[in-house]
Design an enzyme around this catalytic site. Sequence first.
Site, PDB file in Angstrom:
ATOM      1  N   ASP A 143       0.822  -1.216  -0.236  1.00 13.46           N
ATOM      2  CA  ASP A 143      -0.088  -0.250  -0.053  1.00 13.46           C
ATOM      3  C   ASP A 143       0.954   1.415  -0.084  1.00 13.46           C
ATOM      4  O   ASP A 143       0.361   2.230  -0.363  1.00 13.46           O
ATOM      5  CB  ASP A 143      -0.932  -0.003   1.138  1.00 13.46           C
ATOM      6  CG  ASP A 143      -1.827  -1.306   1.193  1.00 13.46           C
ATOM      7  OD1 ASP A 143      -2.054  -1.845   0.450  1.00 13.46           O
ATOM      8  OD2 ASP A 143      -2.178  -1.561   2.580  1.00 13.46           O
ATOM      9  N   ARG A 291      -0.588  -9.042  -4.788  1.00 13.91           N
ATOM     10  CA  ARG A 291       0.558  -9.399  -3.715  1.00 13.91           C
ATOM     11  C   ARG A 291       1.288 -10.538  -3.882  1.00 13.91           C
ATOM     12  O   ARG A 291       2.517 -10.870  -3.189  1.00 13.91           O
ATOM     13  CB  ARG A 291      -0.138  -9.594  -2.208  1.00 13.91           C
ATOM     14  CG  ARG A 291      -0.400  -8.119  -1.731  1.00 13.91           C
ATOM     15  CD  ARG A 291      -1.124  -8.069  -0.372  1.00 13.91           C
ATOM     16  NE  ARG A 291      -1.590  -9.477   0.319  1.00 13.91           N
ATOM     17  CZ  ARG A 291      -2.290  -9.716   1.214  1.00 13.91           C
ATOM     18  NH1 ARG A 291      -3.196  -8.800   1.524  1.00 13.91           N
ATOM     19  NH2 ARG A 291      -2.434 -10.993   1.978  1.00 13.91           N
TER      20      ARG A 291
HETATM   21  O1  F6P Z   1      -2.345  -4.167   3.298  1.00 13.49           O
HETATM   22  C1  F6P Z   1      -2.231  -4.903   2.433  1.00 13.49           C
HETATM   23  C2  F6P Z   1      -3.399  -5.139   1.631  1.00 13.49           C
HETATM   24  O2  F6P Z   1      -3.258  -6.058   0.554  1.00 13.49           O
HETATM   25  C3  F6P Z   1      -4.554  -4.083   1.585  1.00 13.49           C
HETATM   26  O3  F6P Z   1      -4.000  -3.243   0.177  1.00 13.49           O
HETATM   27  C4  F6P Z   1      -5.861  -4.990   1.372  1.00 13.49           C
HETATM   28  O4  F6P Z   1      -6.789  -3.889   1.710  1.00 13.49           O
HETATM   29  C5  F6P Z   1      -5.626  -5.695   2.290  1.00 13.49           C
HETATM   30  O5  F6P Z   1      -4.078  -5.859   2.634  1.00 13.49           O
HETATM   31  C6  F6P Z   1      -6.447  -7.115   2.354  1.00 13.49           C
HETATM   32  O6  F6P Z   1      -6.041  -8.020   3.307  1.00 13.49           O
HETATM   33  P1  F6P Z   1      -6.555  -9.337   3.243  1.00 13.49           P
HETATM   34  O7  F6P Z   1      -5.289  -9.988   2.849  1.00 13.49           O
HETATM   35  O8  F6P Z   1      -6.650 -10.008   4.627  1.00 13.49           O
HETATM   36  O9  F6P Z   1      -7.807  -9.817   2.668  1.00 13.49           O
END
Ligand code: F6P
Length: 365
Positions: A143, A291
């Site tokens: 982020d 990610r």
């Molecule tokens: O903080 C990283 C992030 O990928 C954000 O961009 C997103 O809102 C969140 O984590 C998603 O989280 P999770 O992996 O718990 O769905």
Amino acid sequence: MSKQIKRIAILTGGGDCPGLNPVIRAVTRTAILKYGLEVYGVRNGYRGLYLGDIIPLDLDSISGILPVGGTMLFSSNKDNLFDYPFEENGKTVHKNVAHVGVENLEKFGIDALFIVGGDGTLTSGRDFSRMGVNVIGVPKTIDNDLASTDTTFGFDTAVGVATEALDRLHTTASSHHRIMVLEVMGRYAGWIGLHAGIAGGADAILIPEIPYDIDKVAQAIEKRKEMGKQFSVVVVSEGAKPKDGEVVVSKVVEGSPDPIRLGGIGNVVAEQLEQRCGLESRATILGHLQRGGTPTAFDRILSTRYGSYAVDLAMEGKFGNMVTLKGNAMSYDSLENVIGQKTKNVDPDSELVQFAKNIGICFGD
Ligand code: F6P
């Protein structure tokens, strides 16, 4: 102080992020090759600290991880040891079990703990530091919203993935004379949306820092139609919201330091633009693709710099700090200061936003 440090441990916490493995590699290699230290890895974030799930790392065990996404130590975005959930008589109760983590560090003879994470993970890092643990923080998040550092590792990879998605959406948008909306991650910060939107040639970029008027976005698309462009591509950050409106929440994750998960605004925007512009619209939610997978060269280098510098900082006895990137130089700031500040957001008056507007990108304001 440096003479006392003989054995260190690394922990990765929060959502995974491209570049975690290069940090683990850089910390381990610097610790062993430059300083002759012993290195351990805490598995599954703070849960591993609580359970004593701590394994030795050597040059062999970290071999080959540089280009690999995720974290070889695994991660958890729950398990805050200062507010740890237990089942008691059918109910969930929360207890502070941080002392168990500290006892485990003592049991393993660990002199310094390298905590790699975003604001939730580093908040606990600050609290362990307050308890007297020798902590060095390393800033991680796609982020890019952590205060005190210009860039977090993982951001460049996420922007690259989103940019490629936009390139691919452009050709299908053009073939079908459609509006294609891409929803990207970023929580309450628009960094991924802004950067990917510019790199991917978006016609409109909607970010949390600039609440939008959907009619203005529709007007921009109409203008393109008048110029003969029968398609448009729109990037929407998951935390974007209309003027006088609210963010769209996709779910609430109990036990997470920040339980709100955003998501779904892309569908709302696509539907509203279809109604207003008379062009078929589709939304793509890019999600965790941003990610996963291999880090870019930039993120591998940044992670290596962060990891290696973190060990230097520890050997200078500068605990309670997070390594930072300021301009192109490595530096550090206290965890107290990093966590005490608000998250870092896009400045709507920044040069980059201005340049984007200069080339005709609509922000809906
Ligand atoms: O903080 C990283 C992030 O990928 C954000 O961009 C997103 O809102 C969140 O984590 C998603 O989280 P999770 O992996 O718990 O769905």
